[in-house]
Design an enzyme around this catalytic site. Structure first.
Site, PDB file in Angstrom:
ATOM      1  N   SER A 101       0.859  -1.137  -0.016  1.00  0.00           N
ATOM      2  CA  SER A 101       0.088  -0.072   0.108  1.00  0.00           C
ATOM      3  C   SER A 101       0.798   1.515   0.076  1.00  0.00           C
ATOM      4  O   SER A 101       1.847   1.441  -0.907  1.00  0.00           O
ATOM      5  CB  SER A 101      -0.717   0.084   1.275  1.00  0.00           C
ATOM      6  OG  SER A 101      -2.073   0.898   1.074  1.00  0.00           O
ATOM      7  N   ASP A 159      -9.740  -4.702  -5.186  1.00  0.00           N
ATOM      8  CA  ASP A 159      -9.138  -3.452  -4.316  1.00  0.00           C
ATOM      9  C   ASP A 159      -9.901  -2.265  -4.093  1.00  0.00           C
ATOM     10  O   ASP A 159     -10.068  -1.632  -4.928  1.00  0.00           O
ATOM     11  CB  ASP A 159      -7.750  -2.962  -4.538  1.00  0.00           C
ATOM     12  CG  ASP A 159      -6.824  -2.449  -3.325  1.00  0.00           C
ATOM     13  OD1 ASP A 159      -7.718  -1.755  -2.593  1.00  0.00           O
ATOM     14  OD2 ASP A 159      -5.780  -2.491  -3.313  1.00  0.00           O
ATOM     15  N   HIS A 187      -7.716  -5.514  -0.821  1.00  0.00           N
ATOM     16  CA  HIS A 187      -6.587  -4.834  -0.317  1.00  0.00           C
ATOM     17  C   HIS A 187      -5.735  -5.716   0.503  1.00  0.00           C
ATOM     18  O   HIS A 187      -5.976  -5.589   1.870  1.00  0.00           O
ATOM     19  CB  HIS A 187      -6.690  -3.551   0.426  1.00  0.00           C
ATOM     20  CG  HIS A 187      -5.899  -2.441   0.325  1.00  0.00           C
ATOM     21  ND1 HIS A 187      -5.085  -1.927  -0.640  1.00  0.00           N
ATOM     22  CD2 HIS A 187      -5.019  -1.584   1.393  1.00  0.00           C
ATOM     23  CE1 HIS A 187      -4.073  -1.230  -0.288  1.00  0.00           C
ATOM     24  NE2 HIS A 187      -4.325  -1.229   1.116  1.00  0.00           N
TER      25      HIS A 187
END
Length: 220
Positions: free
Chosen positions: A116, A170, A201
């Site tokens: 991320s 995601d 995610h």
């Protein structure tokens, strides 16, 4: 001053290092459990370095203070970027790389990895680093400071292999944002190994398997 870290050595006298940056609100412990699943016993001794990001207020989370590599105003593609925070974190990564070098691991045996916003900083730092790295791993990430990259990138990492994994569902870093970042990097001549997975995610076992194979080609 170097950020605090969680470290794991697979054997004495590591010859390679993987500096792994966590995502928003997590810390260096987040990906430490992945080591046994990821490492092949045939690999040379490795040092995993999992730094803790600084604690800062995060706008998108109502200003709550948490570990973050930079502030996030919104998840919109056109949202204001926290350039100062991003550049400070790039500097923190440079310090971590230099520490590995001081411990006997040359930069060409160092992999930068992240999930991320940690993956975003791994990309931003790795492509600007002035000595060749072994590789860059971006998981569920995107390219920050993209408008400045063409002028700031360093030729030392122009051919450095990049592994990119992204979930097709995601909801945080949407797939299109990853695709747009990939296409920009490809337009600048970077070679990426791109993978998508049926997940949100997150990280999945198939992704870890692909990553083990990719790392094995660069660490042996």
């Amino acid at each position: 001053m170097t950020l605090p870290t969680v470290e794991h050595e697979t054997a004495a006298h590591p010859r390679c290092s993987i500096i792994w940056l966590h995502g928003l609100g997590a810390d260096g412990n987040d990906f430490a459990p992945i080591v046994p699943q990821l490492v092949d016993p045939a690999w040379p001794p490795l040092r995993f370095v999992f730094p803790h990001a600084p604690v800062r207020p995060v706008t998108i989370n109502n200003g709550m203070s948490m570990r973050a590599w930079y502030d996030i105003a919104a998840f919109d593609l056109d949202a204001r970027q926290d350039e100062a925070g991003m550049r400070a974190s790039i500097g923190e990564v440079e310090t971590l790389i230099e520490r590995e070098r001081s411990r006997g691991v040359p930069s060409e045996r160092i992999v930068l990895a992240g999930f991320s916003q940690g993956g975003a900083i791994a990309l931003a730092a790795g492509l600007r680093h002035r000595e060749k790295l072994a590789g860059i791993i971006a998981l569920s990430a995107y390219l920050p400071l993209h408008g400045a990259l063409a002028g700031e990138r360093d030729a030392a990492n122009g051919a450095t292999p990049i592994f990119w994994g992204h979930g097709i569902a995601d909801p945080v870093v949407i797939l299109q944002r990853g695709v747009a970042s990939r296409e920009l990097l490809q337009s600048l001549g970077y070679a990426l190994e791109w993978h998508t997975y049926p997940m949100g995610h997150a990280v999945c076992p198939e992704e870890i398997d692909d990553l083990r194979r990719w790392l094995g080609q660069r660490l042996v």
